[in-house]
Design a protein around this motif. Structure first.
Motif, short mmCIF file in Angstrom:
data_model
loop_
_atom_site.label_atom_id
_atom_site.label_comp_id
_atom_site.label_asym_id
_atom_site.label_seq_id
_atom_site.Cartn_x
_atom_site.Cartn_y
_atom_site.Cartn_z
N THR A 131 0.83 -1.21 0.00
CA THR A 131 0.00 0.00 0.00
C THR A 131 0.86 1.25 0.00
N GLU A 132 1.91 1.27 0.82
CA GLU A 132 2.79 2.43 0.85
C GLU A 132 3.58 2.56 -0.45
N THR A 133 3.92 1.44 -1.05
CA THR A 133 4.62 1.47 -2.34
C THR A 133 3.78 2.17 -3.39
N ALA A 134 2.49 1.90 -3.40
CA ALA A 134 1.59 2.50 -4.39
C ALA A 134 1.66 4.01 -4.34
N PHE A 135 1.55 4.59 -3.15
CA PHE A 135 1.55 6.04 -3.03
C PHE A 135 2.95 6.62 -3.20
N ALA A 136 3.98 5.90 -2.78
CA ALA A 136 5.35 6.37 -2.97
C ALA A 136 5.70 6.45 -4.44
N ALA A 174 34.49 -0.51 -17.61
CA ALA A 174 33.84 0.49 -18.45
C ALA A 174 32.69 -0.10 -19.25
N ALA A 175 32.70 -1.41 -19.49
CA ALA A 175 31.69 -2.04 -20.34
C ALA A 175 30.48 -2.53 -19.55
N ALA A 176 30.38 -2.15 -18.27
CA ALA A 176 29.30 -2.66 -17.44
C ALA A 176 27.92 -2.26 -17.96
N GLY A 177 27.82 -1.06 -18.54
CA GLY A 177 26.54 -0.61 -19.07
C GLY A 177 25.65 0.08 -18.05
N TRP A 178 26.15 0.27 -16.83
CA TRP A 178 25.36 0.93 -15.80
C TRP A 178 26.26 1.45 -14.70
N LEU A 179 25.74 2.42 -13.93
CA LEU A 179 26.42 2.92 -12.75
C LEU A 179 25.63 2.47 -11.52
N ALA A 180 26.33 2.02 -10.51
CA ALA A 180 25.69 1.61 -9.26
C ALA A 180 25.38 2.84 -8.43
N CYS A 181 24.13 2.97 -8.02
CA CYS A 181 23.68 4.14 -7.27
C CYS A 181 22.89 3.68 -6.05
N ARG A 182 22.96 4.44 -4.99
CA ARG A 182 22.13 4.19 -3.82
C ARG A 182 21.52 5.52 -3.39
N LEU A 183 20.21 5.51 -3.20
CA LEU A 183 19.48 6.71 -2.82
C LEU A 183 18.92 6.56 -1.41
N HIS A 184 19.18 7.56 -0.56
CA HIS A 184 18.62 7.64 0.78
C HIS A 184 17.63 8.79 0.77
N LEU A 185 16.35 8.49 0.89
CA LEU A 185 15.30 9.49 0.74
C LEU A 185 14.47 9.61 2.01
N THR A 186 14.12 10.84 2.37
CA THR A 186 13.22 11.03 3.50
C THR A 186 11.78 10.77 3.11
N ASP A 187 11.46 10.84 1.82
CA ASP A 187 10.11 10.57 1.32
C ASP A 187 10.25 9.79 0.02
N LEU A 188 9.75 8.55 0.00
CA LEU A 188 9.94 7.69 -1.16
C LEU A 188 9.21 8.18 -2.40
N ARG A 189 8.29 9.11 -2.25
CA ARG A 189 7.64 9.68 -3.43
C ARG A 189 8.65 10.43 -4.31
N ASP A 190 9.81 10.73 -3.77
CA ASP A 190 10.83 11.46 -4.53
C ASP A 190 11.73 10.53 -5.36
N LEU A 191 11.45 9.23 -5.37
CA LEU A 191 12.37 8.32 -6.04
C LEU A 191 12.56 8.66 -7.52
N ALA A 192 11.47 8.81 -8.27
CA ALA A 192 11.59 9.07 -9.71
C ALA A 192 12.33 10.37 -9.98
N ALA A 193 12.01 11.42 -9.21
CA ALA A 193 12.68 12.71 -9.41
C ALA A 193 14.16 12.60 -9.09
N ALA A 194 14.50 11.89 -8.00
CA ALA A 194 15.90 11.74 -7.62
C ALA A 194 16.68 10.99 -8.68
N VAL A 195 16.09 9.94 -9.22
CA VAL A 195 16.76 9.16 -10.27
C VAL A 195 17.04 10.04 -11.48
N GLN A 196 16.04 10.81 -11.90
CA GLN A 196 16.23 11.66 -13.07
C GLN A 196 17.31 12.70 -12.84
#
Length: 486
Positions: A155-160, A260-282
């Motif tokens: 349920t919290e995932t849906a709103f986040a 260099a050929a991995a094709g991705w960067l490893a990232c970790r996000l610490h957020l006070t509000d999970l609704r910010d996930l998409a914005a933080a990623v961008q």
């Protein structure tokens, strides 16, 4: 590299599993009901069963579900949206930043200066989906990440993830992934996808080679203590910074890849509000320029005899953007006519005196960079009076909306507005346009480093005209002539 313009050429890209086209188009298989990225490792379907779509949202709208093997929702964004300055390009940058989720389609249209009908019509014509469907596809991807990397209740995932109701969330997950949210959470994870304690672990995909050593060196030399830090040694560094986000705050950590050929960067996000996930990623993607098309850049710049050896020496060189556009603009003023090291010291003083303290320090990260409103009338020590006045002027223009630097800003209009501000010259306006607005075609002819590099290379006057529309990348190649310790 050019995007294939006919279905037959697209099918050739699919047959060769060409990852360069991931994110530029999608293909769906009528007999299985799934859609994929061009590089999907599954057996290539017969041509008569394949349909092509310009966006994941269009494929979903046609009734296809995302492939569980190639995860087409996780591909890099199309480099075209950063290159284009028209309505569709600006709209896609704003949708990626979550504007539709926060402000609705009317808010998107208001930012673009068009009617909602015009915005919907142009997006549908080019991408096969309107702004609501495009935002829905992004919400589905955010939800999948949260389901598979956190223990957050469904349920919290849906709103986040930005959904307005649990029912809407359930219906979307079933339509896009052909699974319930609970089943999707229980799906087997790939190696490296496990979620150890602390933050949300992500793989931020990019296409083509990625010159990580140079990008991390560029950001490390400019890291402002208190708001940013770079730890480790070249080849094994971690960049960390604070983020001011629409609903709360965050800290982003990005590791320099070993391969260099991995094709991705490893990232970790610490957020006070999970609704910010998409914005933080961008915002992290823009900072590290992860949606660039390095093959297209190399094709144009490598054709010039002046730049050819530089391009060959640093494949995949990026033009870093900004995690916070207003912050970048203020830091550009601090950097006027001083060295990078001096600008960084001034930035650290600004953060300590006027930044917003974190609830608790995290390593050396203690503050968010000051908001423009906090600097419009502030007192500053340790800088010339003219620069203090310019800093206040730019801060006031950002605070009152005279200058807007959101992802959908009109770059030409913003450039004119910047140049109209007292104390802002071509270098400052151009640097802000290049990094804060992600413009790939900015050249700074008055930049001392660029002039020195052009002289050393024996370039003729006006050589940069042949480097359009990738002059920002050419500028970074020139700068890297003098930064061999990256």
């Amino acid at each position: 590299m050019n995007t294939p313009t006919t279905d037959d050429l697209r099918y050739q890209a699919v047959s060769s599993r060409d990852a360069r086209f991931d994110g530029t188009f999608f293909f769906a298989v009528a007999t299985t009901g799934i859609y994929c990225r061009p590089s999907c490792p599954a057996v290539t379907p017969k041509r008569r069963n394949v349909r092509f779509y310009p966006s994941a949202a269009a494929a979903q709208g046609a009734g296809f579900r995302a492939c569980r093997r190639c995860r087409p929702d996780a591909v890099p964004g199309s480099a075209e949206w950063n290159l284009r300055a028209d309505l569709v390009g600006r709209a896609m940058r704003l949708i990626g930043d979550g504007v539709v989720d926060r402000e609705g389609v009317q808010g998107l249209a208001d930012r673009l200066g068009y009617s909602t009908r015009q915005v919907h019509r142009q997006l549908t014509e080019e991408l096969g989906a309107g702004p609501v469907a495009l935002a829905r596809a992004q919400r589905a991807h955010t939800a999948r990440v949260l389901l598979q990397t956190t223990d957050l209740p469904v349920t919290e995932t849906a709103f986040a993830a930005g959904f307005a109701s649990v029912r809407q969330f359930n219906d979307t997950i079933r339509a896009v992934y052909a699974q319930t949210p609970t089943a999707l959470r229980g799906a087997p994870r790939r190696a490296g996808d496990a979620a150890p304690p602390g933050g949300i672990p992500l793989r931020l995909a990019h296409r083509g080679p990625y010159a990580a050593r140079e990008v991390f060196g560029f950001l490390g030399r400019r890291a402002v203590p208190g708001a940013e830090e770079m730890t480790g040694v070249p080849g094994a560094r971690t960049y960390r910074r604070t983020l001011r986000l629409p609903y709360g705050t965050g800290i982003a950590e990005v590791r320099e890849p070993h391969r260099a050929a991995a094709g991705w960067l490893a990232c970790r996000l610490h957020l006070t509000d999970l609704r910010d996930l998409a914005a933080a990623v961008q915002r992290v993607r823009r900072l590290f320029d992860l949606d660039a098309d390095p093959d297209a850049v190399a094709e144009r710049l490598g054709a010039d005899p002046v730049l050819r050896p530089l391009v060959a020496a640093r494949p995949g060189l990026r033009s870093p953007g900004a995690a916070d556009a207003d912050e970048l603009a203020l830091r550009a003023v601090l950097g006027q006519q001083v060295s990078v090291a001096a600008a960084t010291r001034l930035g650290a003083r600004l953060v300590a005196a006027h930044g917003t303290p974190l609830a608790a320090p995290d390593g050396t990260l203690t503050h968010l960079f000051p908001e423009p409103a906090a600097l419009a009338d502030a007192e500053f020590d340790g800088m010339p009076e003219a620069r203090r006045d310019t800093l206040r002027t730019v801060a006031a223009a950002l605070a009152d909306g005279t200058v807007r630097l959101d992802p959908g800003a009109d770059r030409d209009d913003t450039g004119r507005r910047l140049l109209a501000l007292r104390g802002v010259g071509p270098w400052t306006a151009g640097y802000i346009r290049m990094r804060a607005l992600g413009d790939p075609d900015v050249f700074l002819p008055g930049d001392a480093g660029a002039r020195r590099a052009l002289t050393a290379l024996g370039a003729r006057p006006g050589a940069e005209d042949a480097w359009r529309p990738w002059r920002s990348y050419a500028l970074h190649h020139l700068w890297n002539l003098w930064n061999k310790d990256s």
